[in-house]
Design an enzyme around this catalytic site. Structure first.
Site, mmCIF file in Angstrom:
data_model
loop_
_atom_site.group_PDB
_atom_site.id
_atom_site.type_symbol
_atom_site.label_atom_id
_atom_site.label_comp_id
_atom_site.label_asym_id
_atom_site.label_seq_id
_atom_site.Cartn_x
_atom_site.Cartn_y
_atom_site.Cartn_z
ATOM 1 N N CYS A 80 0.869 -1.188 0.000
ATOM 2 C CA CYS A 80 0.000 0.000 0.000
ATOM 3 C C CYS A 80 0.902 1.233 0.000
ATOM 4 C CB CYS A 80 -0.984 -0.003 1.160
ATOM 5 S SG CYS A 80 -0.238 0.329 2.763
ATOM 6 N N ARG A 81 0.368 2.373 0.392
ATOM 7 C CA ARG A 81 1.150 3.606 0.333
ATOM 8 C C ARG A 81 2.269 3.618 1.370
ATOM 9 N NH1 ARG A 81 1.424 8.996 2.182
ATOM 10 N NH2 ARG A 81 0.093 8.439 3.924
#
Length: 102
Positions: free
Chosen positions: A66-67
């Site tokens: 994810c980020r």
């Protein structure tokens, strides 16, 4: 609950450069993925993971991205509880220096 294993962005990049066969799942939202994804990664937004895992092979290992590493850790933990073998990419795309595809 089993602790989720983690991989560094550097180690993942090395595995990709060595052409290892990897199952990478990017759980970010569409607009985040539009900014670039790890080559070969499959995009499954976090909220779709519960239904999407039925289509995934439990004999495979999945690297969750994810980020920043938080949402992918949640996804990895959820999948582990359902019998999947997952690894979280620590630091997420914020720490990724490797190639990205759009």
């Amino acid at each position: 609950m089993d602790e989720v294993k983690e991989i560094t962005t550097k180690d993942l990049q090395e595995k990709l450069e060595n052409n290892e066969s990897l199952n990478i799942i990017d759980v970010r939202e569409d607009e985040e993925v539009a900014n670039g994804m790890i080559p070969t990664a499959k995009h499954i937004p976090l909220q779709q993971i519960p239904e999407a895992i039925n289509d995934l092979d439990q004999d495979q290992e999945y690297i969750m991205v994810c980020r920043s590493g938080g949402r992918s850790m949640n996804a990895a933990s959820f999948m582990n509880q359902h019998g999947y073998n997952t690894i979280n990419m620590a630091g997420g795309m914020l720490d990724w220096d490797g190639e990205v595809v759009f």
